[in-house]
Design an enzyme around this catalytic site. Structure first.
Site, PDB file in Angstrom:
ATOM      1  N   GLU A   1      -2.192  -6.799   3.771  1.00 36.73           N
ATOM      2  CA  GLU A   1      -1.395  -6.788   2.935  1.00 36.73           C
ATOM      3  C   GLU A   1      -2.231  -6.150   1.711  1.00 36.73           C
ATOM      4  OE1 GLU A   1       0.815 -10.003   0.920  1.00 36.73           O
ATOM      5  OE2 GLU A   1       2.107  -8.495   0.664  1.00 36.73           O
TER       6      GLU A   1
ATOM      7  N   ASN B   1       5.294  -1.891  -1.732  1.00 35.80           N
ATOM      8  CA  ASN B   1       4.528  -3.161  -1.087  1.00 35.80           C
ATOM      9  C   ASN B   1       4.203  -2.449   0.388  1.00 35.80           C
ATOM     10  OD1 ASN B   1       2.366  -4.618   0.361  1.00 35.80           O
ATOM     11  ND2 ASN B   1       3.482  -6.445  -0.873  1.00 35.80           N
TER      12      ASN B   1
ATOM     13  N   LYS C   1       8.260  -3.396   2.640  1.00 36.26           N
ATOM     14  CA  LYS C   1       8.220  -4.962   2.006  1.00 36.26           C
ATOM     15  C   LYS C   1       9.855  -5.371   1.719  1.00 36.26           C
ATOM     16  CE  LYS C   1       5.882  -9.075   0.658  1.00 36.26           C
ATOM     17  NZ  LYS C   1       5.001  -9.705   0.550  1.00 36.26           N
TER      18      LYS C   1
ATOM     19  N   GLU D   1       5.021  -9.991  -7.897  1.00 37.40           N
ATOM     20  CA  GLU D   1       5.957  -8.908  -7.121  1.00 37.40           C
ATOM     21  C   GLU D   1       7.092  -8.291  -7.082  1.00 37.40           C
ATOM     22  OE1 GLU D   1       5.030  -9.296  -2.063  1.00 37.40           O
ATOM     23  OE2 GLU D   1       4.035 -10.898  -2.496  1.00 37.40           O
TER      24      GLU D   1
ATOM     25  N   CYS E   1       3.171 -10.597   5.119  1.00 37.70           N
ATOM     26  CA  CYS E   1       3.467 -11.500   4.311  1.00 37.70           C
ATOM     27  C   CYS E   1       4.922 -11.807   4.194  1.00 37.70           C
ATOM     28  CB  CYS E   1       2.909 -11.277   3.169  1.00 37.70           C
ATOM     29  SG  CYS E   1       2.299 -13.304   2.234  1.00 37.70           S
TER      30      CYS E   1
ATOM     31  N   ASN F   1      -1.523 -12.240   1.874  1.00 37.19           N
ATOM     32  CA  ASN F   1      -2.034 -12.944   0.578  1.00 37.19           C
ATOM     33  C   ASN F   1      -1.544 -14.085   0.575  1.00 37.19           C
ATOM     34  OD1 ASN F   1      -4.089 -10.642  -0.517  1.00 37.19           O
ATOM     35  ND2 ASN F   1      -2.551  -9.247   0.345  1.00 37.19           N
TER      36      ASN F   1
END
Ligand code: CDT
Length: 314
Positions: free
Chosen positions: A47, A111, A128, A147, A173, A198
């Site tokens: 990622e 993302n 994501k 995020e 992730c 991550n």
């Protein structure tokens, strides 16, 4: 196209805030070449593979924030990766922060990951869905996880693509921890799920949670998701000490049986590879997880009808 091939997880060690895209891309090309030497025709990167994991900081300056996002894919900086993969005949998965302006001129941030086929064409994009962390600065945390501030929730769902000999899916992730991620792709007959991650080795808001337990959760999520949907899974980490935060490695390749068949042994740049036979999950899809035969959808409505859990009153 063959349904049996060698696939690789190309784990990256830490990337500092000041490391250039050119330097990271050079590291990734070296990993691609190692994957090719191992016979691989598919490689999975982490990622946000092109930069440090910037959501660990509150970044007030918009120009600086924007510098962590890709405005086009491929770009001048990432084109050498695409070219080398095409030359080697390797498909790949790449995670990155995506920024574009929509028709109304509004900046949109996701993302994102792309799936690139062996001819160097982008055949799929995923954004994501499960964004972890928080949107506002939280001073009590030793590092931030912003995020929810820096990305919108993905707007593409969980698509799958028939490419490179099979039915391929992607997630990113935190998505791996959610059974819904896997089941939606499972319902589309997915045979190989690629994901990058991550993940700090410590829980910044629950210090008692040991690194070993966090690694257990990492693998448990992927092994359960793979088995319960009879799919291969390739999870690739960005590991090592990155800007003072220890990031979990543990990249792995999981068979549809739920077994880990390849596992990284370092926290740095490392290639792991496995012989992936996409037929291997068929007997599971036809027996214990024969969805058409055994799923009981009349009892599942609550899963899409509400978010929070509602225990009965005391
Ligand atoms: N990148 C990412 O999704 N990381 C999360 C860490 C959660 S800590 C707020 C993960 O689920 O691994």
């Amino acid at each position: 196209m063959s349904r049996r091939f060698i696939a690789a997880a190309c784990q990256l060690g830490s990337i500092s805030r000041s490391e250039s895209r050119a330097s990271v891309v050079a590291r990734m090309i070296a990993l691609l070449r190692q994957a090719k030497e191992r016979g691989a025709s598919l490689a999975v990167f982490p990622e946000m593979a092109l930069t440090t994991f910037f959501p660990r900081w509150l970044i007030a300056d918009e120009e600086e924030l924007d510098s962590f996002y890709e405005k086009e894919m491929p770009s001048n900086e990432t084109a050498p990766l695409f070219e080398e993969a095409r030359r080697l005949g390797l498909g790949f998965y790449l995670g990155y922060a995506e920024l574009f302006r929509d028709a109304a001129g509004r900046k949109r941030r996701f993302n994102t990951s792309v799936l690139v086929d062996r001819a160097g064409r982008i055949v799929g994009k995923y954004r994501k869905v499960h964004l972890p962390g928080h949107a506002e600065y939280e001073p009590e945390r030793p590092w931030q996880h912003l995020e929810k501030r820096y990305f919108e929730v993905g707007d593409l769902g969980f698509p799958v693509w028939r490419t490179m000999g099979g039915v391929m899916g992607m997630c990113l992730c935190n998505d791996r921890r959610w059974p819904e991620t896997w089941r939606v792709m499972g319902m589309k007959g997915v045979e190989l799920v690629m994901l990058g991650y991550n993940t700090p080795t410590a829980n910044s808001v629950a210090a008692h949670e040991g690194a070993h337990v966090r690694m257990l959760h990492n693998h448990l999520s992927m092994q359960a998701g793979a088995y319960q949907n009879a799919t291969w899974a390739i999870g690739t980490a960005k590991g090592g000490l990155e800007e003072g935060v220890d990031m979990m490695a543990g990249s792995c390749i999981v068979a549809p049986t739920g077994e880990i068949v390849a596992l990284a042994t370092t926290v740095g740049d490392e290639v792991i590879a496995a012989d992936v036979d996409l037929e291997r999950g068929r007997y599971i899809k036809e027996t214990v997880f024969n969805f058409a035969k055994h799923r009981r959808i009349e009892h599942y409505g609550i899963i899409t009808g509400q978010t929070a859990a509602t225990p009965p009153p005391d």
